[in-house]
Design a protein around this motif. Structure first.
Motif, mmCIF file in Angstrom:
data_model
loop_
_atom_site.group_PDB
_atom_site.id
_atom_site.type_symbol
_atom_site.label_atom_id
_atom_site.label_comp_id
_atom_site.label_asym_id
_atom_site.label_seq_id
_atom_site.Cartn_x
_atom_site.Cartn_y
_atom_site.Cartn_z
ATOM 1 N N SER A 1 35.783 -44.925 40.125
ATOM 2 C CA SER A 1 35.899 -45.097 41.782
ATOM 3 C C SER A 1 36.754 -46.343 42.147
ATOM 4 O O SER A 1 37.159 -46.538 43.015
ATOM 5 C CB SER A 1 34.793 -44.874 42.424
ATOM 6 N N LEU A 2 36.925 -47.334 40.914
ATOM 7 C CA LEU A 2 37.821 -48.324 41.450
ATOM 8 C C LEU A 2 39.218 -48.263 41.021
ATOM 9 O O LEU A 2 39.900 -49.176 41.391
ATOM 10 C CB LEU A 2 37.185 -49.727 40.182
ATOM 11 N N THR A 3 39.590 -47.234 40.617
ATOM 12 C CA THR A 3 41.055 -46.830 40.416
ATOM 13 C C THR A 3 42.183 -46.825 41.311
ATOM 14 O O THR A 3 43.372 -47.236 41.338
ATOM 15 C CB THR A 3 41.323 -45.670 39.515
ATOM 16 N N ASP A 4 41.394 -46.848 42.713
ATOM 17 C CA ASP A 4 42.312 -46.617 43.824
ATOM 18 C C ASP A 4 41.655 -46.614 45.128
ATOM 19 O O ASP A 4 40.440 -46.787 45.076
ATOM 20 C CB ASP A 4 43.215 -45.155 43.844
ATOM 21 N N GLU A 5 42.300 -47.170 45.874
ATOM 22 C CA GLU A 5 41.852 -47.315 47.407
ATOM 23 C C GLU A 5 41.824 -45.798 48.360
ATOM 24 O O GLU A 5 42.647 -45.116 47.958
ATOM 25 C CB GLU A 5 42.532 -48.246 48.286
ATOM 26 N N PRO A 6 40.807 -45.776 49.052
ATOM 27 C CA PRO A 6 39.781 -46.624 49.601
ATOM 28 C C PRO A 6 38.478 -46.675 48.798
ATOM 29 O O PRO A 6 37.635 -47.321 49.166
ATOM 30 C CB PRO A 6 39.670 -46.178 51.090
ATOM 31 N N SER A 7 38.279 -45.716 47.741
ATOM 32 C CA SER A 7 37.129 -45.625 47.104
ATOM 33 C C SER A 7 36.872 -47.000 46.484
ATOM 34 O O SER A 7 35.823 -47.270 46.292
ATOM 35 C CB SER A 7 37.299 -44.604 46.098
ATOM 36 N N ARG A 8 37.638 -47.545 45.903
ATOM 37 C CA ARG A 8 37.555 -49.157 45.304
ATOM 38 C C ARG A 8 36.735 -49.934 46.267
ATOM 39 O O ARG A 8 35.811 -50.449 45.860
ATOM 40 C CB ARG A 8 38.756 -49.792 44.911
ATOM 41 N N THR A 9 37.297 -50.137 47.295
ATOM 42 C CA THR A 9 36.649 -51.151 48.364
ATOM 43 C C THR A 9 35.234 -50.726 48.623
ATOM 44 O O THR A 9 34.193 -51.260 48.843
ATOM 45 C CB THR A 9 37.367 -51.158 49.846
ATOM 46 N N ALA A 10 35.059 -49.150 48.926
ATOM 47 C CA ALA A 10 33.791 -48.550 49.376
ATOM 48 C C ALA A 10 32.639 -48.816 48.178
ATOM 49 O O ALA A 10 31.713 -48.993 48.388
ATOM 50 C CB ALA A 10 34.111 -46.930 49.458
#
Length: 323
Positions: free
Chosen positions: A135-144
């Motif tokens: 879930s860190l590979t892209d935004e916005p899931s990385r920030t979330a």
């Protein structure tokens, strides 16, 4: 209060299922996603669990929600998107049962989880929060995802992290290492494979590599080595278990079963108490978690393969009797 809350991806794993009458490969759809797999293992053992994430409001998403519900995982914070599709992963197995992946994930639901969609009260009242690097590979899931870890940690939760490195989901190795290491700073418990330890700590020596990660903030580092077993390192102790020799069918979810079984054994303990576990006790905890992961590796799929307590105990007892 939930024993463990997990945040991250929930997707469909398409697993090889033979060939049709024309010799073309067939695939079976299976529920997957590492954070959900961990919760499935925990729920199978009787823990109270909840999932935070997003799927499409499509047939696959409905199937995944029903799967978590049936597994006893709370889905109140599983969002159903009308504008994005559910992520799909095609799993390719070699003759040893080891995997490679092809992902269909661009602009899909799990990556679109936004920090504003997080249930902060849930995050502030869990004992463990678990997440991975997919879930860190892209935004916005990385920030979330990192925001979820921050909120839970500030509220006193123990943070569990599995880098779960999938090269196909990152632009390059440098980017992967950057964000995977960023997440280590939030974590109290870190589980890495041999490959991930080398990537993050740049050391083939388990002890040196693990202590590099410990220096970044975690209290405990686990290193899983497939059929060779697993290791644990803390600031004052190290231990290992040699694993179990079985015929491997599919390693999908085996590492997640290890994590889930470990968190279940550590339930109710404070981080200070976990940090003070002795070598002998760690050996017992590793033996149980290795057994859970090994059982999953003898079956196809992840969530459907998670064993219950009786199955794990019977497996361990039979293994000891055969030695």
């Amino acid at each position: 209060m939930f024993d463990v809350v997990a945040v991250g991806e929930l997707l469909i794993d398409f697993l090889p299922a033979g060939t049709n009458e024309n010799g073309m490969p067939l695939f079976s759809s299976n529920p997957g996603g590492a954070p959900a797999n961990v919760l499935a293992m925990l729920s199978k053992l009787g823990a109270k669990t909840a999932f935070i994430g997003k799927v499409g409001k499509d047939g696959f998403g409905q199937f995944l929600k029903a799967t978590l519900d049936n597994a006893g995982i709370d889905t109140s914070n599983l969002l159903m998107s009308s504008s994005e599709m559910t992520t799909l992963a095609f799993v390719h197995l070699n003759e040893k049962g080891d995997r490679s992946f092809s992902f269909y994930r661009k602009h899909c639901a799990d990556v679109s989880l936004d920090a504003g969609e997080l249930d902060k009260d849930l995050l502030r009242t869990c004992h463990f929060l678990h997440f991975g690097a997919v879930s860190l590979t892209d935004e916005p899931s990385r920030t979330a995802t990192l925001e979820a870890a921050r909120i839970a940690k500030e509220a006193g939760a123990i943070i569990s992290y599995d880098p779960n490195y999938r090269p196909a989901l990152w632009s390059n190795e440098h980017e992967a290492r950057k964000y995977m290491l960023k997440a280590v700073e939030y974590a109290d418990l870190v589980k890495v494979s041999e490959e991930e330890l080398w990537l993050l700590a740049e050391s083939e020596d388990f002890s040196k590599g693990a202590h590099k990660l410990l220096a970044m903030g975690p209290s405990v580092v686990f290193v899983t080595c497939g059929e060779k077993g697993s290791y644990v390192f803390t600031g004052s102790c190290k231990a290992n278990h040699c694993g179990y020799d079985v015929k491997v069918v599919d390693t999908t979810g085996a590492g997640d079963a290890f994590v889930g079984a470990m968190l279940w054994q550590l339930r109710g303990m404070s981080l200070e108490e976990i940090s003070q576990i002795c070598e002998q006790k760690w050996g017992e905890l590793l033996a149980f978690s290795n057994a859970a992961g090994t059982i999953v590796a003898t079956k196809k799929g992840a969530i459907p393969a998670m064993p219950d307590l009786d199955t794990i105990n019977t497996f361990m007892r039979q293994f000891l009797e055969e030695k």
